[in-house]
Design an enzyme around this catalytic site. Structure first.
Site, PDB file in Angstrom:
ATOM      1  N   HIS A 110       0.860  -1.190   0.000  1.00 53.28           N
ATOM      2  CA  HIS A 110       0.000   0.000   0.000  1.00 53.28           C
ATOM      3  C   HIS A 110       0.897   1.243   0.000  1.00 53.28           C
ATOM      4  CE1 HIS A 110      -2.819   3.078   1.367  1.00 53.28           C
ATOM      5  NE2 HIS A 110      -3.761   2.289   0.901  1.00 53.28           N
ATOM      6  N   GLU A 114       0.722   4.044   1.426  1.00 47.50           N
ATOM      7  CA  GLU A 114       1.007   4.612   2.761  1.00 47.50           C
ATOM      8  C   GLU A 114       2.115   3.834   3.462  1.00 47.50           C
ATOM      9  OE1 GLU A 114      -2.342   5.120   5.500  1.00 47.50           O
ATOM     10  OE2 GLU A 114      -0.919   5.089   7.167  1.00 47.50           O
ATOM     11  N   SER A 125     -12.464   7.899   0.651  1.00 43.58           N
ATOM     12  CA  SER A 125     -12.099   8.601  -0.586  1.00 43.58           C
ATOM     13  C   SER A 125     -13.259   8.663  -1.586  1.00 43.58           C
ATOM     14  CB  SER A 125     -10.868   7.947  -1.211  1.00 43.58           C
ATOM     15  OG  SER A 125     -10.937   6.553  -1.122  1.00 43.58           O
TER      16      SER A 125
END
Ligand code: SF4
Length: 336
Positions: free
Chosen positions: A152, A154, A295
């Protein structure tokens, strides 16, 4: 994630659920809409950064990686002139570039500065906070155990804040069991912001049990938005025959919402838009749950409700578990 299997309720058949056939003889659909849902403060801020950059710069504005994981949002910004790239090398010298809300490894802004790029950081402040904690642990000589999902952005960004070899990724309880360090190794843990609250609690408890001296945040680093959206799903899931989560397949917090519903014993489906709904899914469904990942914009929630209303009379009810009022400041370059 499981595929929805129609339940045993007596039901209108899929054949009677063709688009545009809402009729009085079909049972109304009770629609429980979770709140909070959809955009969080970090996503709002990231989108606003791109929009303001588009207004401010006379030249093409580049965005490294999807600014947030939502195709609808990305397409909207593309239509306004933003150019999305995956690699800094794709950004021409001297051009403005925005880093996505997920954060980037340290070498990315360094590289951008070295190339004279006019860069703006849309990393969510709650992710930046984890970055700073990682730096502090590394400076203190602690080896960091980072709880997150491999690959991911992040996770790549946070692991990229500290020198290689000073941080290890932990994804599961089995990973914790496999950890081994020489006696006296100073350790710390941090977590991705968009994890399952329940899974992470178990992993952190196991880390603390195996390494009682481990340093870490008082709770985990899961952000308020992720946690609130999971709580909101828990509040409605047991009442629903099926729960729809609006979100992208690469949106970590949206995938977690599907899991939360499933763990409550309710089938759940991840959809990107109203047009993704197969009317056959509604066979046997009396009560439908609906939420959106952090999101996913509210306009998609309304699109889903409108789509459902083409097939069934919809009786909407919003179930609010908490009210959010978080707002993050924009970078100074855009407010001066
Ligand atoms: S989900 Fe949480 S960490 Fe991610 S952008 Fe939103 S507020 Fe920030």
């Amino acid at each position: 994630m499981t595929i929805f299997a129609p339940s045993s309720h007596s039901a209108p058949l899929a054949a009677s659920l063709e688009p545009g056939t809402a009729s009085a003889d079909q049972a109304p659909l009770k629609l429980l809409i979770a709140a909070p849902r959809g955009f969080c403060a970090g996503v709002d801020r990231a989108i606003e950064i791109v929009e303001r950059a588009l207004d401010r710069f006379d030249q093409q504005v580049y965005v490294r990686h999807e600014i947030v994981h939502n195709r609808f949002v990305v397409e909207g910004l593309k239509a306004k002139g933003a150019v999305f790239v995956e690699d800094l090398e794709e950004v021409p010298d001297g051009a403005p570039v925005v880093f996505s809300a997920h954060g980037v490894p340290k070498q990315i802004p360094a590289e951008a500065t070295a190339r004279g790029l006019d860069w703006l950081d849309a990393t969510c402040p709650l992710v930046s906070k984890v970055h700073r904690q990682a730096e502090r642990h590394a400076e203190a000589g602690r080896h960091i155990l980072f709880v997150g999902h491999k690959g991911h952005p992040e996770v790549i960004g946070t692991m990229g804040q500290v020198p290689e070899g000073t941080i290890s990724l932990v994804e599961t309880l089995d990973d914790v069991a496999a950890l081994s360090f020489p006696n006296g190794t100073p350790l710390a843990f941090l977590t991705q912001t968009t994890l399952s609250v329940d899974d992470t609690r178990d992993i952190v408890a196991e880390l603390r049990a195996r390494f009682p001296e481990i340093a870490g945040p008082r709770a985990e680093d899961i952000c308020y938005a992720t946690s609130n959206r999971q709580t909101a799903v828990k509040a409605i899931a047991a009442r629903c025959d099926l729960l729809l989560v609006i979100g992208a397949p690469n949106s970590s917090n949206s995938l977690r919402l599907v899991e939360v519903a499933e763990r409550s014993g309710t089938a759940a489906k991840l959809i990107q838009r109203g047009t993704d709904i197969d009317p056959a899914w509604l066979a046997g469904v009396t009560t439908l749950g609906l939420t959106a990942g952090a999101s996913a914009p509210e306009v998609l929630v309304r699109e889903v409700v409108d789509q459902l209303a083409r097939w069934r009379k919809v009786d909407e009810e919003t179930i609010t578990t908490t009210v959010e009022n978080m707002v993050f400041k924009l970078p100074r370059q855009l407010t001066d």
